[in-house]
Enzyme design. Structure first.
Site, PDB file in Angstrom:
ATOM      1  N   SER A 175       0.821  -1.208   0.000  1.00 21.09           N
ATOM      2  CA  SER A 175       0.000   0.000   0.000  1.00 21.09           C
ATOM      3  C   SER A 175       0.858   1.263   0.000  1.00 21.09           C
ATOM      4  O   SER A 175       1.618   1.507  -0.923  1.00 21.09           O
ATOM      5  CB  SER A 175      -0.959  -0.029   1.194  1.00 21.09           C
ATOM      6  OG  SER A 175      -1.903   1.006   1.108  1.00 21.09           O
ATOM      7  N   ASP A 332      -3.354   6.498  -3.203  1.00 22.20           N
ATOM      8  CA  ASP A 332      -2.060   5.971  -2.743  1.00 22.20           C
ATOM      9  C   ASP A 332      -1.580   4.909  -3.740  1.00 22.20           C
ATOM     10  O   ASP A 332      -2.292   4.580  -4.694  1.00 22.20           O
ATOM     11  CB  ASP A 332      -2.162   5.462  -1.297  1.00 22.20           C
ATOM     12  CG  ASP A 332      -2.970   4.195  -1.154  1.00 22.20           C
ATOM     13  OD1 ASP A 332      -3.781   3.897  -2.047  1.00 22.20           O
ATOM     14  OD2 ASP A 332      -2.811   3.495  -0.129  1.00 22.20           O
ATOM     15  N   ASP A 336      -6.122   2.142  -2.887  1.00 26.63           N
ATOM     16  CA  ASP A 336      -7.243   1.809  -2.003  1.00 26.63           C
ATOM     17  C   ASP A 336      -7.561   2.948  -1.034  1.00 26.63           C
ATOM     18  O   ASP A 336      -8.529   2.872  -0.287  1.00 26.63           O
ATOM     19  CB  ASP A 336      -7.006   0.489  -1.252  1.00 26.63           C
ATOM     20  CG  ASP A 336      -5.879   0.550  -0.233  1.00 26.63           C
ATOM     21  OD1 ASP A 336      -5.079   1.504  -0.259  1.00 26.63           O
ATOM     22  OD2 ASP A 336      -5.792  -0.385   0.595  1.00 26.63           O
ATOM     23  N   ARG A 337      -6.763   4.023  -1.066  1.00 27.17           N
ATOM     24  CA  ARG A 337      -7.033   5.154  -0.182  1.00 27.17           C
ATOM     25  C   ARG A 337      -7.012   6.442  -1.001  1.00 27.17           C
ATOM     26  O   ARG A 337      -6.434   6.489  -2.087  1.00 27.17           O
ATOM     27  CB  ARG A 337      -5.985   5.213   0.940  1.00 27.17           C
ATOM     28  CG  ARG A 337      -5.926   3.893   1.700  1.00 27.17           C
ATOM     29  CD  ARG A 337      -5.157   3.967   2.994  1.00 27.17           C
ATOM     30  NE  ARG A 337      -3.935   4.707   2.880  1.00 27.17           N
ATOM     31  CZ  ARG A 337      -3.368   5.355   3.893  1.00 27.17           C
ATOM     32  NH1 ARG A 337      -3.924   5.352   5.076  1.00 27.17           N
ATOM     33  NH2 ARG A 337      -2.232   6.006   3.733  1.00 27.17           N
ATOM     34  N   SER A 436      -7.729   6.935   8.431  1.00 32.82           N
ATOM     35  CA  SER A 436      -6.512   7.002   7.613  1.00 32.82           C
ATOM     36  C   SER A 436      -6.871   6.954   6.128  1.00 32.82           C
ATOM     37  O   SER A 436      -6.388   6.126   5.375  1.00 32.82           O
ATOM     38  CB  SER A 436      -5.548   5.873   7.987  1.00 32.82           C
ATOM     39  OG  SER A 436      -6.210   4.627   7.948  1.00 32.82           O
ATOM     40  N   LYS A 448     -11.747  -0.807   1.586  1.00 38.64           N
ATOM     41  CA  LYS A 448     -11.577   0.590   1.199  1.00 38.64           C
ATOM     42  C   LYS A 448     -11.183   0.664  -0.271  1.00 38.64           C
ATOM     43  O   LYS A 448     -10.519  -0.230  -0.780  1.00 38.64           O
ATOM     44  CB  LYS A 448     -10.572   1.291   2.103  1.00 38.64           C
ATOM     45  CG  LYS A 448      -9.212   0.645   2.231  1.00 38.64           C
ATOM     46  CD  LYS A 448      -8.384   1.411   3.238  1.00 38.64           C
ATOM     47  CE  LYS A 448      -7.004   0.801   3.428  1.00 38.64           C
ATOM     48  NZ  LYS A 448      -7.008  -0.336   4.349  1.00 38.64           N
TER      49      LYS A 448
END
Length: 622
Positions: A175, A332, A336-337, A436, A448
């Site tokens: 990640s 990211d 996933d973020r 986060s 996410k």
């Protein structure tokens, strides 16, 4: 011994001559040099042995990887507690053994494998190679494998597991971690990351079959086996089609003049975010050219984590100013973020926190549901979720609007599993998040997802522009309606596990044995919840409602002034994190006073409970 275990595979004279004098270490060295077929990592261990570096050998070879909040995650390199070819083969063999026990139809339903674009030349280690070895272990055992032909966002793996009705899946990714790291994220048949007891059972199975089997090293099986299928086109098409279920204002998206800049942080996100914007009717976002393509060195940022704010978003913000784009979306490296920045009237940029974005997403997803639901829809059947260290803003919205709000332990694996349970009980889940910058809009993916979140925020910004509002202005409206929720999250680095343990044990024995603190400086503590031990002073039976999690440290303090603060260890990095939030009622609208109170309390928390100078903690760099 199997094909990789024969003593003849290694120069036994070297082994005998280089005995460390420690039987356990000698055995671990012998195993590594017997089993590892990656020349680079094998040479790393041989070099340490020849140079008498016994402590480092012990650190690398005498402990194993364990499942944290995001699966297995560690630095790439040689050793049983690092991510490398051998430990990935061992992990997959353990998973094969466990899945064979759990599913009689394992060899009919198959397994999904995805990967990002990380790599390390010095260890001849890359996400794609590790994914090929993962597939090889399973293909050699006649398990059908859905192996993506190119890198994909992490959410594609849980999505594919559900779409293809596979028994499980693995994503090779670390990640947003530093470039030296990689990881192995496991998803169960329900499309959620594995939780207990699966993680513990898999670890047991890994320990039972550490020696590579025949065929486990044959990474070419991915190219030659008839059991390998490439799910890329089908999954990408289905995902983009499903995405349209949460598109509510396509006609506005088609017409808007609003421009967006997207950075994929040298990761996998570019192509997929472009397709998502197209699915919503938008013009494609403007990519940051220097960060558009995969780069395992993440060469334009000091760390590949968009959560670090303006300092790592520099290139995106400058491009947005040049292109007159008012909103920047940053996924990211494994997409996933999502981080979001918006230009204010004075030309400065506001980078939203995860909690602020959640307030916007929560308001938006509920508003869209209300506008589009059937006449007989029951708001009491609607749910939103958040991890317990995240903002309580969704709770405030839920109380006023009449839907349900639930908390889970930190980590999206807990959210995914709970959402699946709710869906099976015919509940409607609109949104879930962790502070986060992890967001789940809708339920197509039970994890996410930065790709869907990016395009939902773009639609939200477009809709608000039509009302002459910015995202930041809407956020203030939300707080004025439901009460200000002002939060601050940060961390200290600590590379010494005994120090971390000592800090938390002191809190459990603060005023004497088994006595938690009643004050933090001048601030009165109303309740204490300790997830590590299962204690909760607010419950009649003093037991925590959330499950006990003995493998990590986490204590939450509820203060008389309305603040909630949590101290916890990270599941993926050497950090002690703190989360503090001032939850005010709608009538308490003086934001400055609330912010000052929160800051003073955080200072008291650090000084009295963490004691950074005394404990040698390293402050997060600005």
């Amino acid at each position: 011994m199997g094909e990789c275990g024969a003593p003849g595979d290694v120069n036994s004279n070297v082994l005998i001559a280089r005995s460390t004098g420690d039987a356990q270490l000698d055995k671990a060295v012998w195993q590594w040099l017997s089993w590892d077929k990656n020349q680079k990592t094998k040479e790393q261990i041989e070099s340490l042995l020849q140079n008498g570096k016994h402590k480092e050998l012990r650190d690398r070879l005498c402990c194993r990887l364990t499942f944290g909040t995001a699966g297995l995650r560690s630095a790439m390199g040689a050793g049983f507690c690092y991510i490398n070819d051998l430990t990935v083969i061992q992990s997959t063999q353990g998973i094969y053994k466990y899945l064979e026990r759990c599913f009689s139809d394992f060899k009919q339903r198959g397994f999904v494998v995805g990967y990002d674009t990380r790599g390390q030349v010095t260890s001849n280690c890359s996400s794609k190679k590790l994914a090929k070895l993962t597939a090889a272990v399973l293909l050699a055992k006649d398990v059908p494998v859905y192996f993506f032909s190119t890198y994909v966002p992490t959410p594609f793996v849980p999505y594919a597991v559900q779409q293809l009705k596979a028994v499980a899946g693995v994503m090779i990714t670390a990640s947003h971690n530093r470039k030296e790291d990689n990881g192995y994220k496991v998803y169960w048949e329900n499309g959620a990351q594995i939780t207990s007891p699966h993680d513990k059972e898999i670890i047991k199975c890994i320990e039972e079959c550490v020696e590579p089997w025949n065929g486990s090293w044959n990474e070419n099986l991915v190219d030659t086996s008839p059991l390998r299928q490439d799910p890329l086109k089908k999954i990408c098409d289905c995902y983009m089609e499903d995405l349209k279920k949460i598109c509510y204002h396509r006609e506005l998206n088609v017409q808007t003049n609003l421009k967006f800049v997207h950075t994929s942080f040298h990761g996998v996100g570019h192509d997929y975010v472009q397709l998502a914007f197209k699915a919503f009717g938008f013009q494609p976002p403007i990519p940051v050219p220097e960060q558009k393509d995969p780069d395992p060195d993440f060469s334009t940022v000091k760390c590949p984590n968009p959560e670090e704010g303006e300092s790592v978003l520099e290139l995106s913000l400058r491009l947005a100013e040049k292109e007159n784009a008012k909103v920047v979306v940053a996924t990211d490296p494994d997409a996933d973020r999502l981080a979001v920045a918006e230009q204010e009237e004075n030309g400065c940029w506001k980078v939203f926190t995860g909690n602020e974005l959640a307030a916007l997403f929560g308001w938006w997803m509920f508003s869209c549901w209300k506008e589009n639901c059937s006449e007989d829809a029951d708001v009491k059947n609607v749910y939103m979720l958040a991890t317990t260290v995240s903002s309580k803003i969704l709770r405030a919205i839920a109380l006023k609007e009449g839907f349900h709000f639930e908390e889970t332990l930190p980590g999206f694996k807990w959210i995914g599993s709970r959402v699946k349970d709710l869906l099976e009980n015919r509940k409607e889940v609109l949104f879930a998040f962790e502070e986060s910058i992890g967001f789940m809009c809708g339920t197509s993916v039970l994890d996410k997802d930065g790709v869907s979140a990016a395009v939902v925020i773009a639609e939200m910004a477009t809709y608000l522009e039509g009302k002459n509002l910015t995202l930041a202005q809407k956020l203030i409206e939300i707080y004025e309606t439901y009460g200000y929720h002002i939060s601050k999250t940060s961390y200290f680095l600590c590379y010494d596990p005994p120090t971390i343990k000592r800090i938390f044990e002191k809190l459990r024995n603060f005023d004497g044995p088994q006595s938690y603190p009643k004050f933090c400086g001048i601030y009165n503590i109303l309740h204490v919840r300790d997830i590590t031990t299962g204690y909760d002073s607010s419950q009649p039976n003093k037991k925590s409602v959330l499950p006990v999690s003995k493998s990590s440290q986490m204590i939450t303090f509820t203060f008389q002034n309305g603040c909630v603060a949590t101290l916890r260890t990270s599941g993926t990095e050497p950090k002690i994190k703190y989360y503090a939030e001032m939850c005010a009622l709608p009538e308490q609208s003086d934001r400055t006073v609330l912010e000052e109170e929160l800051q003073k309390l955080i200072e008291a928390l650090i000084e009295n409970f963490l004691e950074p100078d005394k404990n040698g903690l390293i402050w997060r760099s600005a």
